[in-house]
Write a protein that holds these residues in place. Structure first.
Motif, PDB file in Angstrom:
ATOM      1  N   ASP A  45     -65.638  -2.018 -19.306  1.00 20.44           N
ATOM      2  CA  ASP A  45     -66.796  -2.792 -19.520  1.00 20.44           C
ATOM      3  C   ASP A  45     -65.594  -3.926 -20.377  1.00 20.44           C
ATOM      4  O   ASP A  45     -65.117  -3.387 -20.936  1.00 20.44           O
ATOM      5  N   ASP A  89     -74.585  -4.634 -12.237  1.00 22.58           N
ATOM      6  CA  ASP A  89     -75.431  -2.904 -12.107  1.00 22.58           C
ATOM      7  C   ASP A  89     -76.366  -3.585 -10.305  1.00 22.58           C
ATOM      8  O   ASP A  89     -77.320  -2.491  -9.892  1.00 22.58           O
ATOM      9  N   CYS A 133     -64.690  -0.417 -11.305  1.00 18.94           N
ATOM     10  CA  CYS A 133     -65.723  -1.136 -11.551  1.00 18.94           C
ATOM     11  C   CYS A 133     -65.300  -1.698 -12.983  1.00 18.94           C
ATOM     12  O   CYS A 133     -65.549  -1.138 -13.808  1.00 18.94           O
ATOM     13  N   LYS A 193     -71.681  -7.696 -15.515  1.00 18.12           N
ATOM     14  CA  LYS A 193     -72.581  -6.331 -15.288  1.00 18.12           C
ATOM     15  C   LYS A 193     -73.981  -6.395 -14.899  1.00 18.12           C
ATOM     16  O   LYS A 193     -73.662  -5.436 -13.778  1.00 18.12           O
ATOM     17  N   HIS A 210     -64.869   5.669 -11.910  1.00 19.95           N
ATOM     18  CA  HIS A 210     -64.674   4.443 -13.319  1.00 19.95           C
ATOM     19  C   HIS A 210     -65.301   2.716 -13.543  1.00 19.95           C
ATOM     20  O   HIS A 210     -64.976   1.770 -13.054  1.00 19.95           O
ATOM     21  N   HIS A 211     -66.458   3.569 -14.734  1.00 21.40           N
ATOM     22  CA  HIS A 211     -67.157   1.469 -15.238  1.00 21.40           C
ATOM     23  C   HIS A 211     -66.635   1.320 -16.531  1.00 21.40           C
ATOM     24  O   HIS A 211     -66.892   1.892 -17.270  1.00 21.40           O
ATOM     25  N   VAL A 254     -67.638   4.853  -6.843  1.00 20.66           N
ATOM     26  CA  VAL A 254     -66.948   4.233  -7.641  1.00 20.66           C
ATOM     27  C   VAL A 254     -67.041   4.848  -8.710  1.00 20.66           C
ATOM     28  O   VAL A 254     -68.157   5.527  -9.438  1.00 20.66           O
ATOM     29  N   ALA A 277     -71.640   2.785  -5.129  1.00 11.33           N
ATOM     30  CA  ALA A 277     -71.850   3.688  -6.041  1.00 11.33           C
ATOM     31  C   ALA A 277     -71.518   4.536  -6.385  1.00 11.33           C
ATOM     32  O   ALA A 277     -70.890   5.113  -7.050  1.00 11.33           O
ATOM     33  N   THR A 294     -66.527  -5.051 -15.547  1.00 10.80           N
ATOM     34  CA  THR A 294     -67.444  -6.036 -15.967  1.00 10.80           C
ATOM     35  C   THR A 294     -67.379  -6.656 -17.152  1.00 10.80           C
ATOM     36  O   THR A 294     -66.318  -6.047 -17.928  1.00 10.80           O
TER      37      THR A 294
END
Length: 290
Positions: free
Chosen positions: A194, A176, A65, A172, A191-192, A189, A186, A67
């Motif tokens: 930013d 969320d 993801c 973001k 790896h998040h 996934v 959720a 963001t």
């Protein structure tokens, strides 16, 4: 350990180092983002070494993801991520298929499944990048078909994760909320990442790189004017980081061309390449600030 099989030598030989160097050249700043991409590459390399030594090895989940606000480099990083995965043998083709809700969700019964499956077919062997992914889910509309697309995506993300990596992208806070409403997504996934907004200094550096690529340059007064432009524009609505810088430069080049077109003598190379303050200061941004 034989130097031919050290992690560093494998990293160089894989071609990943060259891809990451290209990412550094393409994108200003974003140190945390670039660091995470390097971390993922290191994980995949070590996983391959473990497999070669007969150690327990299971390909990690690579769905991600991204963001951040518009224009922060998410699509460019996704393209380079696809190349990294290809170089390391985790996907067959290493191409990127970028889509939005309209590419996945139909407008009538029986339309969504074929659309979603066709996109997935095109993306197999590479990376599927879904921008503004939260628009897939519209709980306020009982007749919306986005949930059908999500269920197909979930199945493929789980069962064919060795041949497809899905990257979901968007703001973001909205991502969320999307994940809170879709626990199945959720959980898939891992790896998040930013993407921060660029500073004014970084935006100026981006502008200079874009101009150099096109054989343009600011003269001294134009550079100062553009620094002021960036300061004012960042405080206005709908500012999109690098994307807004590119759009601003396109308009400045347009004014530059209009100014030169009225000249009654042959133009020098210097004139053709040099942007002046008047080309910048004609922007409506300055009028709005006065």
């Amino acid at each position: 350990m034989d130097t031919a099989t050290t992690p560093r030598s494998l990293f160089e030989a894989s071609g990943v180092a060259a891809v990451l160097d290209q990412l550094d050249a393409e994108l200003v700043g974003l140190a945390p983002v670039k660091g995470r991409i390097r971390d993922i590459a290191a994980l995949l390399l070590i996983d391959k070494l473990r497999a070669e030594q007969g150690l327990q090895s299971q390909p990690p989940s690579l769905h991600m993801c991204f963001t951040g606000n518009p224009g922060t480099g998410k699509t460019t990083v996704a393209m380079r991520m696809a190349e990294v995965l290809k170089q390391l043998g985790y996907v067959r083709k290493g191409h990127l298929v970028a889509v939005t809700r309209d590419d996945l969700v139909g407008q009538f019964i029986g339309h969504t499944a074929p659309k979603t499956k066709e996109v997935l077919k095109k993306a197999m062997g590479g990376v599927l990048f879904i921008d503004e992914a939260y628009y897939l889910y519209k709980p306020e509309n009982e007749r919306d078909y986005g949930q059908e697309s999500i269920e197909i995506l979930l199945q493929v993300m789980e069962n064919q994760r060795d041949d497809l990596v899905v990257i979901l992208a968007g703001y973001k806070d909205r991502m969320d909320t999307f994940f809170a409403s879709n626990p199945g997504m959720a959980s898939r996934v891992a790896h998040h990442i930013d993407f921060p907004d660029y500073s004014e200094a970084e935006l100026m550096q981006i502008a200079q790189l874009m101009l150099a690529h096109l054989n343009y340059r600011f003269d001294g007064t134009a550079e100062s004017a553009f620094e002021r432009y960036l300061h004012l524009r960042r405080g206005q609505p709908h500012f999109a980081n690098g994307r807004s810088v590119r759009n601003a430069l396109d308009r400045i080049r347009l004014r530059h061309a209009t100014r030169l077109f009225s000249a009654d003598q042959a133009l020098t190379r210097e004139q053709l390449c040099t942007l002046q303050a008047e080309d910048v200061l004609a922007s409506r941004v300055f009028a709005a600030a006065s």
